[in-house]
Design an enzyme around this catalytic site. Structure first.
Site, PDB file in Angstrom:
ATOM      1  N   TYR A 278       0.674  -1.160  -0.049  1.00 25.45           N
ATOM      2  CA  TYR A 278       0.081   0.018  -0.057  1.00 25.45           C
ATOM      3  C   TYR A 278       1.128   1.273  -0.171  1.00 25.45           C
ATOM      4  O   TYR A 278       1.706   1.444   0.845  1.00 25.45           O
ATOM      5  CB  TYR A 278      -0.994   0.187   1.023  1.00 25.45           C
ATOM      6  CG  TYR A 278      -1.961  -0.901   1.143  1.00 25.45           C
ATOM      7  CD1 TYR A 278      -3.136  -0.652   0.561  1.00 25.45           C
ATOM      8  CD2 TYR A 278      -1.921  -2.434   1.414  1.00 25.45           C
ATOM      9  CE1 TYR A 278      -4.059  -1.734   0.261  1.00 25.45           C
ATOM     10  CE2 TYR A 278      -2.845  -3.377   1.101  1.00 25.45           C
ATOM     11  CZ  TYR A 278      -4.096  -3.073   0.675  1.00 25.45           C
ATOM     12  OH  TYR A 278      -4.795  -3.867   0.486  1.00 25.45           O
ATOM     13  N   LEU A 279       0.616   2.052  -0.991  1.00 22.88           N
ATOM     14  CA  LEU A 279       1.238   3.181  -1.096  1.00 22.88           C
ATOM     15  C   LEU A 279       0.486   4.206  -0.326  1.00 22.88           C
ATOM     16  O   LEU A 279       1.169   5.393   0.375  1.00 22.88           O
ATOM     17  CB  LEU A 279       1.467   3.979  -2.621  1.00 22.88           C
ATOM     18  CG  LEU A 279       2.340   3.027  -3.532  1.00 22.88           C
ATOM     19  CD1 LEU A 279       1.681   3.325  -5.013  1.00 22.88           C
ATOM     20  CD2 LEU A 279       3.790   3.259  -3.209  1.00 22.88           C
TER      21      LEU A 279
END
Length: 158
Positions: free
Chosen positions: A28-29
């Protein structure tokens, strides 16, 4: 695009034979709303794909936008991800009586090993369908079972 899905635990001993799977690694960014995920998808055939996915707020229904991106760029983006990467093997199949529904069984690895969940995408929230005998508890509205939560609090730490 609206994604509507239910998520369940699995009675492993009752599972039918599984088709060939895909190995997925994702991270997840952004953990916020919207969340931004990058995923590497490698089929047993060796075919490689990568995706950038943006998801809105929601438990069963939420907005989802997914875009194919170059595999090598996705590998670089994974290095920028927050939390732990999620590794799992995914099996996609239909079941007798509901051939139009797509079931996705995830067998988690690494820090989430021991966890198996299955998701089914539905045409609308009130869609009724028969559950196969290998389906366990409905965890659709338990946040801890969302992949984004597993990246922050892996199953082995529960």
């Amino acid at each position: 695009m609206l994604e509507i899905e239910r998520k369940f635990l699995v009675k492993e001993e009752l599972l039918p034979s599984l088709p060939s799977g895909h190995h997925l690694i994702q991270g997840y960014l952004s953990f916020g709303t919207p969340s931004v995920r990058v995923r590497l998808d490698t089929a047993e055939s060796g075919l490689k794909n990568a995706f950038l996915t943006i998801k809105g707020k929601g438990m069963v229904s939420r907005e989802e936008f997914e875009y194919a991106i170059p595999f090598d760029e996705a590998e670089q983006l994974l290095k920028l991800c927050q939390g732990a990467a999620i590794a799992k093997r995914r099996y996609i199949f239909s079941v007798v009586g509901e051939p139009s529904l797509k079931w996705e069984l995830d067998v988690f690895e690494g820090e989430n090993a021991g966890l198996m969940v299955v998701e089914v995408e539905l045409p609308h929230e009130n869609y009724t369908f028969q559950l196969p005998d290998w389906i366990g508890q409905d965890v659709s509205e338990i946040a801890a079972y969302k992949n984004i939560a597993l990246a922050q609090h892996p199953y082995k730490a529960w």
